[in-house]
Design a protein around this motif. Sequence first.
Motif, PDB file in Angstrom:
ATOM      1  N   ASP A 214      35.760  47.035  52.588  1.00 24.36           N
ATOM      2  CA  ASP A 214      34.762  47.620  51.692  1.00 24.36           C
ATOM      3  C   ASP A 214      34.409  49.064  52.037  1.00 24.36           C
ATOM      4  OD1 ASP A 214      33.389  47.146  54.026  1.00 24.36           O
ATOM      5  OD2 ASP A 214      31.839  45.874  53.139  1.00 24.36           O
ATOM      6  N   SER A 300      45.126  38.936  47.567  1.00 20.83           N
ATOM      7  CA  SER A 300      44.260  38.183  48.471  1.00 20.83           C
ATOM      8  C   SER A 300      44.998  37.692  49.706  1.00 20.83           C
ATOM      9  CB  SER A 300      43.656  36.986  47.730  1.00 20.83           C
ATOM     10  OG  SER A 300      44.686  36.109  47.294  1.00 20.83           O
ATOM     11  N   GLU A 311      37.268  30.409  42.155  1.00 21.98           N
ATOM     12  CA  GLU A 311      36.850  31.593  42.909  1.00 21.98           C
ATOM     13  C   GLU A 311      37.943  32.657  42.938  1.00 21.98           C
ATOM     14  OE1 GLU A 311      34.198  29.884  46.518  1.00 21.98           O
ATOM     15  OE2 GLU A 311      36.259  29.119  46.445  1.00 21.98           O
ATOM     16  N   HIS A 312      39.176  32.211  42.897  1.00 21.02           N
ATOM     17  CA  HIS A 312      40.291  33.136  43.088  1.00 21.02           C
ATOM     18  C   HIS A 312      40.781  33.776  41.791  1.00 21.02           C
ATOM     19  CE1 HIS A 312      44.452  34.446  44.010  1.00 21.02           C
ATOM     20  NE2 HIS A 312      43.986  34.641  45.226  1.00 21.02           N
ATOM     21  N   ASP A 314      41.413  35.828  38.493  1.00 23.54           N
ATOM     22  CA  ASP A 314      40.947  37.118  37.971  1.00 23.54           C
ATOM     23  C   ASP A 314      40.727  36.980  36.474  1.00 23.54           C
ATOM     24  OD1 ASP A 314      41.196  38.518  40.455  1.00 23.54           O
ATOM     25  OD2 ASP A 314      43.358  38.619  40.157  1.00 23.54           O
ATOM     26  N   GLU A 315      39.456  36.956  36.048  1.00 20.90           N
ATOM     27  CA  GLU A 315      39.150  36.772  34.628  1.00 20.90           C
ATOM     28  C   GLU A 315      39.457  38.041  33.838  1.00 20.90           C
ATOM     29  OE1 GLU A 315      35.097  35.506  34.460  1.00 20.90           O
ATOM     30  OE2 GLU A 315      35.588  33.431  35.002  1.00 20.90           O
ATOM     31  N   THR A 326      41.417  43.058  34.199  1.00 17.56           N
ATOM     32  CA  THR A 326      40.854  41.936  34.962  1.00 17.56           C
ATOM     33  C   THR A 326      39.594  42.419  35.676  1.00 17.56           C
ATOM     34  OG1 THR A 326      42.202  42.438  36.915  1.00 17.56           O
ATOM     35  CG2 THR A 326      43.120  40.884  35.314  1.00 17.56           C
ATOM     36  N   ARG A 327      38.596  41.549  35.724  1.00 17.64           N
ATOM     37  CA  ARG A 327      37.317  41.929  36.333  1.00 17.64           C
ATOM     38  C   ARG A 327      37.423  42.008  37.856  1.00 17.64           C
ATOM     39  NH1 ARG A 327      33.548  42.016  32.486  1.00 17.64           N
ATOM     40  NH2 ARG A 327      33.873  40.742  30.609  1.00 17.64           N
ATOM     41  N   THR A 328      38.263  41.198  38.434  1.00 18.64           N
ATOM     42  CA  THR A 328      38.547  41.255  39.864  1.00 18.64           C
ATOM     43  C   THR A 328      40.044  41.502  40.037  1.00 18.64           C
ATOM     44  OG1 THR A 328      38.767  38.844  39.863  1.00 18.64           O
ATOM     45  CG2 THR A 328      36.626  39.747  40.522  1.00 18.64           C
ATOM     46  N   ASN A 329      40.460  41.672  41.288  1.00 19.45           N
ATOM     47  CA  ASN A 329      41.878  41.990  41.497  1.00 19.45           C
ATOM     48  C   ASN A 329      42.433  41.249  42.712  1.00 19.45           C
ATOM     49  OD1 ASN A 329      44.371  43.224  41.014  1.00 19.45           O
ATOM     50  ND2 ASN A 329      43.884  45.005  42.273  1.00 19.45           N
ATOM     51  N   ARG A 330      42.160  39.957  42.780  1.00 21.01           N
ATOM     52  CA  ARG A 330      42.718  39.174  43.878  1.00 21.01           C
ATOM     53  C   ARG A 330      44.226  38.999  43.724  1.00 21.01           C
ATOM     54  NH1 ARG A 330      38.072  36.580  42.189  1.00 21.01           N
ATOM     55  NH2 ARG A 330      36.274  36.949  43.565  1.00 21.01           N
ATOM     56  N   GLU A 342      46.717  46.864  36.954  1.00 25.83           N
ATOM     57  CA  GLU A 342      45.641  47.046  37.927  1.00 25.83           C
ATOM     58  C   GLU A 342      46.219  47.657  39.206  1.00 25.83           C
ATOM     59  OE1 GLU A 342      42.589  46.571  37.058  1.00 25.83           O
ATOM     60  OE2 GLU A 342      42.979  45.508  35.172  1.00 25.83           O
TER      61      GLU A 342
END
Length: 432
Positions: A214, A300, A311-312, A314-315, A326-330, A342
Amino acid sequence: MASSSLSTKPFLGSSRTHSFSRLPSDLRPSPHISFRSSKLKKLQIQAAGSTYGNYFRVTTYGESHGGGVGCIIDGCPPRLPLSETDMQVELDRRRPGQSRITTPRKETDTCKILSGVSEEVTTGTPISVFVPNTDQRGHDYSEMSTAYRPSHADATYDMKYGARAVQGGGRSSARETIGRVAAGAVAKKILKTLAGTEILAYVSQVHNVVLPEDLVDPYTLTLDQIESNIVRCPNPEYAEKMINAIDVVRVRGDSVGGVVTCIVRRCPRGLGSPVFDKLEAELAKAAMSLPATKGFEFGSGFAGTTLCGSEHNDEFFTDEHGRIRTRTNRSGGIQGGISNGEIINMRIAFKPTSTISRKQHTVTREKKETELIARGRHDPCVVPRAVPMVEAMVALVLVDQLMAQYAQCNLFPINPDLQEPLSLPRLEPANV
């Protein structure tokens, strides 16, 4: 009896039966199958191992203490502005003797383009690049000509070839990567020019010093931040800790390993192919071909195994420009082996340098047990100089995949409802 029965039976497809058993044994023809079919030539195995790529093909050559090293780049598009300066910038980041935490070997690594470029523009023909070796010290390797360095390639090269270049480790030396970095500079320029793609790598771990994820923003990270210190960590506080960790082992004649993190911004969508040629598989192969690599993660990675699917995952959402994101990038910018636009992120683990100036138990080529204190000039930690090497290999993968995508999926007009152009919008001359 088996040979007798075989010799009296006709081969399949024969219209005649020969009773060879009636002839004296010394006159009987032995069964012989000829494999002269031209189709079988396609089954030949080429195991040289010094070439990477299908469309943008790079072959490296040379050894650590030979006359020089370099590469041949075949498949580079014509009309690309290119000069030795483009390559030299990257080679200067890789060269030895940069600081106290790298090998003290003094090489300028000055490159010379021998072919494939005319008036600073590529011609589409093979590009030959040569870098001379100027600071060899072959006598440093006298003990290692008979005794194997623990965890080095000395022993396995002998096991494979039955001979090897002793001085400097030959092809197993990191000096071989000069050709990769030179070719990577060309690949980077193609990707940047065509698609605006950026590839940035940095040191995220040295020994037990781990940079928290982070503390680095992949969207705003710059090359200047990475190059602001000798360990190539973009965070000044952790950079100092890493340098100290290297200094501690350096003065003891020991070494440490670490991790290089690499990100790719603005990678075109659609790169990579299903099943055997997935993009992450190609990246893993390329990264793991570098000297001293021991592990590869993307997205990830292994940490993702502790999460549930809810949890994993990516929506998806549609951004203000109407692009699917995608909102996340796992997933690390790759799903189903294909880039999704992404940020691609990966981590490559490097072991501690195997050549150290501390007494170790080993054996000789004559299989006698002995002790060895290795001499020579070696990096106490390879990861600072591995940064441009990782970037180069990632660039070689992406440009090869970009050309493959053009060859297969862009021969006909794309489906604008689902696909995007691979290149940036073309600028009018007045706007360039």
